[in-house]
Design an enzyme around this catalytic site. Structure first.
Site, mmCIF file in Angstrom:
data_model
loop_
_atom_site.group_PDB
_atom_site.id
_atom_site.type_symbol
_atom_site.label_atom_id
_atom_site.label_comp_id
_atom_site.label_asym_id
_atom_site.label_seq_id
_atom_site.Cartn_x
_atom_site.Cartn_y
_atom_site.Cartn_z
ATOM 1 C CB SER A 93 -1.687 8.976 1.241
ATOM 2 O OG SER A 93 -1.291 7.657 0.968
ATOM 3 N N GLY B 183 0.812 -1.201 0.000
ATOM 4 C CA GLY B 183 0.000 0.000 0.000
ATOM 5 C C GLY B 183 0.852 1.259 0.000
ATOM 6 C CB SER B 184 0.000 4.672 1.125
ATOM 7 O OG SER B 184 -1.181 4.750 0.351
ATOM 8 C CB THR B 185 4.316 1.635 3.532
ATOM 9 O OG1 THR B 185 4.136 0.412 2.824
ATOM 10 C CG2 THR B 185 3.364 1.665 4.723
ATOM 11 C CE LYS C 228 0.263 6.359 -2.288
ATOM 12 N NZ LYS C 228 -0.993 6.878 -1.725
#
Length: 652
Positions: free
Chosen positions: A353, A298-300, A302
């Protein structure tokens, strides 16, 4: 020689012939001695008397000495003073395992094993009943099967207590025997069970450190010292248990790592098991979510996309990308959750995010360079940690890594990695740019482990600021702990079913970060598997309300154990050194600003120079046009439009 004949038997000697008396003549012959002999006989009694007196004096002296030494003033015996050591036992067959502070985590102890020779047992059923009463943990039917013919030999219990041994011995049953045995025990129970692993009935490692270092533990008797701190392990476990129970989740994991040595100070996966009972533990308890489970991050992810774009010179700290409209690919659409629907600066991309801006940022680098960077960060291979359960990642091959993969992986979908992969990568982003292989072994003080430089120190410094902004102004607010300056990123990813379809109500909520961001020392990853929404969280179960508070709970509990004191009296001063404007110093739509100077070849860090102008308000980037085909299906043409300096949106 004379020729005279031998004398006649009647011959009488001359002396007798002369009339001498025989008795008188014989007597004189016996007592007649010389003068010297007479003197000798006169001295004999004196010598015997002298010798007797000498020996008497000697014995008296010895008696007096013995009396003084044993009765009057006895001297301590050297033999009594010497320590009486018990007879040395042969060393056990397996060395102990300790945590970094010397706390024993695994040790082999001696005991007694009970075995049977069924042919010698008269009444197996009666014997089975008697044994089960003494050993209640055994099942009667299994005991009866083991002690019944046609078996010739069978172990009944590999380790019994002395009291149980005495009770069985008192039964006087023929056919039951004892032998010396060894047993691996784990004094801390469930703590660090997935790290330690276990051994089988023969004492051979079958999981975890016990398996990885099986030969070393057998050959070397010195304890194996792990990097794990059992105090931190306990705090991680309690914080994770709290979150799982609160959100009715099915499990989770937590990892704490030293960013400079890559030592794993704590690693928890729940549900877990007691290390001594690995063989009987259910599969869901044996499963190690920290190193075996692979998940879409997921967004980690990014954070890695931003680091890549900065390192490749495709964006600056004052640059940004468009997030004004969805990206459509066939029937699928990439969009933002509660998006801002405008151009976003780099700090805003992480704070809000944005999936859209992250996809554009990844495409600015391109699939080839993107995959190379992911490989350099260790995201395409196993972590190399000393645990045999360490899993490989799931990622597109080089042949199949196309535009669509770069866009989705840019915001953490389309690739599956372990939590240990993520926390190792974030350690490199925070420690100055060096990636080191994670280890569960303690590193001696002062020893610097080798590593690979993956980003420049300047990029690392920029990423620390961005990670801090994502906490102070983004979805990671609840992870912040006053005085510890936590920085990081939340991530929420949907899980897939057996057919690879995303399921809306099954998700992974995670947080990854480091602290303190002004001088990072430790990295942390928290993952909660399938949390359920709560009324007091607004009906959400996303990472910002699930994993972020758990991370704060961990930081506040473990930091004091690590000797860290919160800098509460210097919060404003320290925050000023790592602060970053949320809008990147760029104007909002309709706000005038002086044009920013374009990078020149004279800049001190070549890696920071953009190869093409970054898409900013003042300097639109040329369109990036790519085509893609996946699994034999032609993908639509993707256009990453330039940014309009007038509106801050993509040119239509």
């Amino acid at each position: 020689m004379s020729d005279l004949p031998p004398p006649s038997p009647d011959f009488i000697p001359h002396s007798r012939a002369e009339g001498a008396r025989p008795a008188e003549s014989a007597s004189r012959a016996v007592v007649r001695v010389t003068g010297s002999q007479a003197t000798h006989h006169r001295r004999m009694p004196g010598r015997l008397l002298f010798a007797s007196i000498g020996f008497g004096v000697l014995f008296i002296a010895i008696g007096v000495k013995l009396t003084d030494a044993t009765i009057i003033s006895p001297a301590p015996s050297r033999l009594a003073q010497a320590p009486r050591l018990p007879p040395a036992e042969p060393p056990v067959s397996r060395a102990a395992i300790t945590d970094r502070n010397g706390e024993v985590l695994a040790v082999t102890v001696r005991g007694t094993a009970l075995y049977a020779r069924p042919a010698e047992i008269d009444n197996p059923a009666r014997v089975a009943d008697q044994l089960v009463r003494i050993l209640p943990h055994l099942e009667r039917d299994r005991v009866l099967a083991r002690i019944s013919p046609p078996r010739q030999f069978a172990y009944i219990d590999r380790f019994i207590t002395p009291r149980q041994q005495q009770a069985i011995n008192d039964l006087g049953i023929l056919g039951l025997y004892f032998e010396t045995a060894e047993r691996r025990t784990y004094p801390r129970g469930r703590d660090a069970a997935h790290v330690l692993g276990a051994v089988d009935v023969d004492g051979e490692g079958i999981a975890g450190v016990e398996k990885w270092y099986d030969e070393r533990l057998r050959v070397t008797r010195d304890p194996l010292r792990l990097a794990i701190d059992i105090r931190i392990q306990r705090e991680l476990r309690e914080a994770l248990e709290w979150s799982i129970e609160r959100f009715n989740a099915i499990g989770g994991s937590a990892i704490l790592m030293d960013v400079h040595t890559a030592e794993v100070l704590g690693m928890v996966s729940l549900p877990d098991f007691a290390a001594a009972n690995l063989a009987t533990a259910p599969a869901e308890q044996r499963f190690n979510r920290a190193v075996t489970g692979v998940y879409e991050p997921g967004s980690t992810f990014k954070l890695f996309t931003a680091a890549m774009a900065l390192e490749e010179g495709r964006v600056t700290m004052t640059g940004g990308f468009d997030a004004s409209r969805p990206i459509r690919i066939g029937r699928h659409e990439i969009n933002d959750f509660k998006g801002k629907n405008r151009w976003l600066s780099l700090p805003e991309i992480l704070a809000y995010s944005s999936n859209l801006a992250s996809a554009h940022m990844a495409m600015a680098v391109g699939p080839t360079r993107h995959r190379e960077f992911m490989g350099r960060m260790g995201m395409l291979n196993r972590t190399g940690v000393e645990l045999p359960e360490s899993a490989a990642t799931l990622a597109p091959s080089q042949r199949n890594w196309r535009d669509i993969n770069t866009m989705t992986i840019g915001f953490g979908h389309g690739i599956s990695v372990t939590p240990l992969h993520i926390v190792s990568g974030v350690s490199a982003l925070a420690n100055g740019g060096t990636l080191r292989t994670p280890t569960v072994l303690a590193v001696p003080p002062g020893v610097e482990r080798e590593g690979t430089r993956v980003i420049s120190e300047r990029t690392s410094e920029q990423m620390r600021r961005l990670m801090r902004v994502a906490v102070t102004d983004g979805s990671g607010r609840q992870s912040d702990s006053p005085g510890y300056f936590v920085g990081g990123k939340t991530g929420t990813a949907q899980k897939t079913n057996e057919r690879g379809q995303y399921q809306e109500n099954r998700r992974i909520s995670s947080f990854v970060g480091a602290f303190p961001m002004n001088a990072p020392r430790y990295a942390l990853h928290v993952l909660v598997d399938e949390p359920k929404p709560r009324a007091d969280t607004g009906g959400y179960a996303t990472a910002g309300v699930v994993a972020a508070p758990t991370a704060r709970r961990v930081v506040e509990r473990v930091a004091p154990l690590l000797g860290m004191v919160p800098e509460t009296d210097r919060i404003a001063q320290i925050q000023a050194t790592i602060a970053l404007p949320l809008n990147g110093g760029r104007p909002r739509s309709g706000t005038a600003a002086a044009p920013a100077p374009r990078p020149t070849p004279a800049a001190p860090t070549p890696a920071m120079l953009p190869r093409t102008p970054a898409p900013t308000l003042e300097q639109p980037a040329p369109p990036i046009r790519r085509t893609d085909a996946r699994d034999g299906i032609a993908m639509p043409r993707l256009v990453l439009a330039p940014i309009s300096p007038e509106t801050g949106r993509a040119a239509r």
